[in-house]
Design a protein around this motif. Structure first.
Motif, PDB file in Angstrom:
ATOM      1  N   ALA A 182       0.841  -1.204   0.000  1.00  0.00           N
ATOM      2  CA  ALA A 182       0.000   0.000   0.000  1.00  0.00           C
ATOM      3  C   ALA A 182       0.873   1.249   0.000  1.00  0.00           C
ATOM      4  N   ALA A 183       1.967   1.224   0.774  1.00  0.00           N
ATOM      5  CA  ALA A 183       2.890   2.361   0.813  1.00  0.00           C
ATOM      6  C   ALA A 183       3.598   2.527  -0.533  1.00  0.00           C
ATOM      7  N   LEU A 184       3.987   1.412  -1.137  1.00  0.00           N
ATOM      8  CA  LEU A 184       4.635   1.454  -2.445  1.00  0.00           C
ATOM      9  C   LEU A 184       3.698   2.042  -3.492  1.00  0.00           C
ATOM     10  N   SER A 185       2.478   1.546  -3.545  1.00  0.00           N
ATOM     11  CA  SER A 185       1.504   2.007  -4.539  1.00  0.00           C
ATOM     12  C   SER A 185       1.194   3.487  -4.364  1.00  0.00           C
ATOM     13  N   ASP A 193       0.600   4.123 -14.227  1.00  0.00           N
ATOM     14  CA  ASP A 193       1.704   3.335 -13.688  1.00  0.00           C
ATOM     15  C   ASP A 193       1.234   2.556 -12.458  1.00  0.00           C
ATOM     16  N   ARG A 194       0.435   3.222 -11.623  1.00  0.00           N
ATOM     17  CA  ARG A 194      -0.098   2.564 -10.438  1.00  0.00           C
ATOM     18  C   ARG A 194      -1.043   1.438 -10.845  1.00  0.00           C
ATOM     19  N   ALA A 195      -1.807   1.655 -11.914  1.00  0.00           N
ATOM     20  CA  ALA A 195      -2.735   0.624 -12.391  1.00  0.00           C
ATOM     21  C   ALA A 195      -1.985  -0.649 -12.779  1.00  0.00           C
ATOM     22  N   LEU A 196      -0.829  -0.484 -13.425  1.00  0.00           N
ATOM     23  CA  LEU A 196      -0.051  -1.652 -13.838  1.00  0.00           C
ATOM     24  C   LEU A 196       0.528  -2.381 -12.625  1.00  0.00           C
ATOM     25  N   TYR A 295      10.848  -0.297 -14.287  1.00  0.00           N
ATOM     26  CA  TYR A 295      11.415  -0.488 -12.951  1.00  0.00           C
ATOM     27  C   TYR A 295      12.246   0.725 -12.540  1.00  0.00           C
ATOM     28  N   ARG A 296      13.081   1.205 -13.458  1.00  0.00           N
ATOM     29  CA  ARG A 296      13.968   2.331 -13.147  1.00  0.00           C
ATOM     30  C   ARG A 296      13.177   3.632 -12.954  1.00  0.00           C
ATOM     31  N   PRO A 301      11.980   4.420  -7.743  1.00  0.00           N
ATOM     32  CA  PRO A 301      11.721   5.635  -6.958  1.00  0.00           C
ATOM     33  C   PRO A 301      10.617   5.435  -5.922  1.00  0.00           C
ATOM     34  N   ALA A 302       9.587   4.637  -6.255  1.00  0.00           N
ATOM     35  CA  ALA A 302       8.487   4.407  -5.317  1.00  0.00           C
ATOM     36  C   ALA A 302       8.962   3.601  -4.109  1.00  0.00           C
TER      37      ALA A 302
END
Length: 392
Positions: A182-185, A193-196, A295-296, A301-302
């Motif tokens: 949840a923190a990552l998203s 990007d979040r959807a993927l 990823y990069r 970064p997330a």
């Protein structure tokens, strides 16, 4: 049947055919008579037709020669051809190009493989070595070539089998908790990007399966995604790893940020047939998304923003996370294997430690057998129907 041929000198030589149909001639001189040449050829023809006969000239064929004969007839994926080309050029040909097939021993192969693992590719101060798994990949190509040489009746046994290599240090998969994910998203600013990311962790699809996913495979009404198309970054193949389609349930939260693009041709070359629809997760300018770039640009970064960069999580670890959540909530390993597309449940057993028995599970399993009417534990599917999905 053997025969004789008269030479310009007036002498004769015998001729005969191998079982393959190839014509051979008698060696060791010529003959003064037609009959003597034919008799010599007949004797040789009888020998080559005996069971177990092997052409003496086969021992002269080098691995480099055999590679040129073997390669054109291989039935392998184009991406595999490309991947193996570098291994062959850099690691196999320098060692085996001029080695006669019949002279290669298991000791030779073991010595070569051991040397590859122990070779220092770095410096004395900062040594760096090849992984055994990398050397095993080179060795697998060599094994295949020698197996084919057996089939071609050039050698009797495969000297590249049963080669021992030291195990690599285990690279443990990363399993994120729900709170960590949840923190990552939340640290991803772009909704697509979040959807993927949500889709990957909510379905357990491999990157190539998600990047190659077409709109007609996504059934938002029924809440199911059909995993059939996969990409290697260059083309769309009509089957995933294991060559079996599978159907994975979609949960609402895994598609909340999904904006379904307009249906159109995906613009990517298909291995077979015509493209019936566009990609669900196309790149910004169309075409296939690149996992390294994603990823990069997005995940790394997330992870840092969420304080999780120390874990070293990768995109593939989202698949591990999906499986660990299922196991934690009691989904059987056999069902997890089916959802992940594993051909063997042995592969899925890395998640077994998440399925620990709770006190309630043990209390129910060990209930008093003397009670006449024991209620049965209700089945729990763990699947929540899809309510809606954002669409354009």
């Amino acid at each position: 049947m053997a025969w004789s041929q008269k030479l310009p000198s007036g002498r004769y030589r015998g001729a005969y055919r191998l079982p393959s149909g190839e014509v051979r001639y008698t060696r060791g001189g010529t003959f003064t008579s037609k009959r003597a040449a034919k008799d010599a050829a007949t004797e040789l023809e009888v020998k080559v037709k005996r069971p177990g006969w092997r052409d003496p000239r086969a021992s002269e064929i080098t691995w480099g020669d055999w590679l040129e004969m073997w390669s054109p007839g291989r039935q392998i994926e184009p991406s595999t051809v490309e991947n193996e080309a570098g291994m062959i050029e850099q690691h196999l040909l320098p060692q085996w190009r001029d080695a006669p097939l019949a002279g290669i021993t298991r000791h030779d192969v073991q010595t070569w493989a051991t040397r590859m693992v122990k070779e220092n590719l770095g410096t004395e101060e900062e040594p760096r070595y090849r992984k055994s798994s990398s050397v095993r990949r080179y060795l697998n190509v060599f094994v295949s070539s020698m197996t084919a040489a057996i089939d071609a009746e050039l050698i009797d046994t495969n000297p590249a089998t049963r080669i021992k290599l030291p195990p690599d240090a285990a690279g443990d998969p990363v399993f994120l908790t729900r709170e960590q994910y949840a923190a990552l998203s939340a640290a991803v600013p772009n909704s697509q990007d979040r959807a993927l990311l949500d889709f990957l962790v909510g379905t357990g699809l491999r990157w190539g399966e998600a990047a190659g996913l077409h709109l007609h495979r996504l059934d938002l009404t029924r809440g199911v995604v059909t995993v059939a198309d996969v990409t290697d970054g260059r083309e769309i193949k009509p089957y995933p790893k294991g060559r079996r389609q599978r159907h994975v349930p979609l949960l609402q939260w895994s598609v909340d940020y999904l904006e379904v693009p307009a249906a159109r041709d995906c613009g990517v070359q298909h291995r077979a047939g015509r493209c019936p629809s566009g990609l669900v997760f196309p790149a910004a300018r169309g075409g296939i998304r690149d996992d390294r770039n994603f990823y990069r640009r997005v995940m790394q970064p997330a992870l840092k923003a969420a304080g999780l960069d120390h874990m070293g999580a990768t995109l593939h670890d989202l698949r591990h996370t999906y499986a660990s959540w299922l196991a934690q909530d009691g989904v059987p390993l056999g069902r997890i294997a089916e959802l992940l597309g594993h051909r063997s449940i042995t592969t899925t057993e890395i998640y077994a430690h998440f399925a620990t028995a709770t006190a309630a599970d043990i209390a129910f399993a060990m209930r008093d057998p003397r009670e006449a009417n024991v209620k049965q534990k209700p089945a729990v599917s763990g699947i929540i129907p899809l309510r809606r999905a954002t669409q354009e």
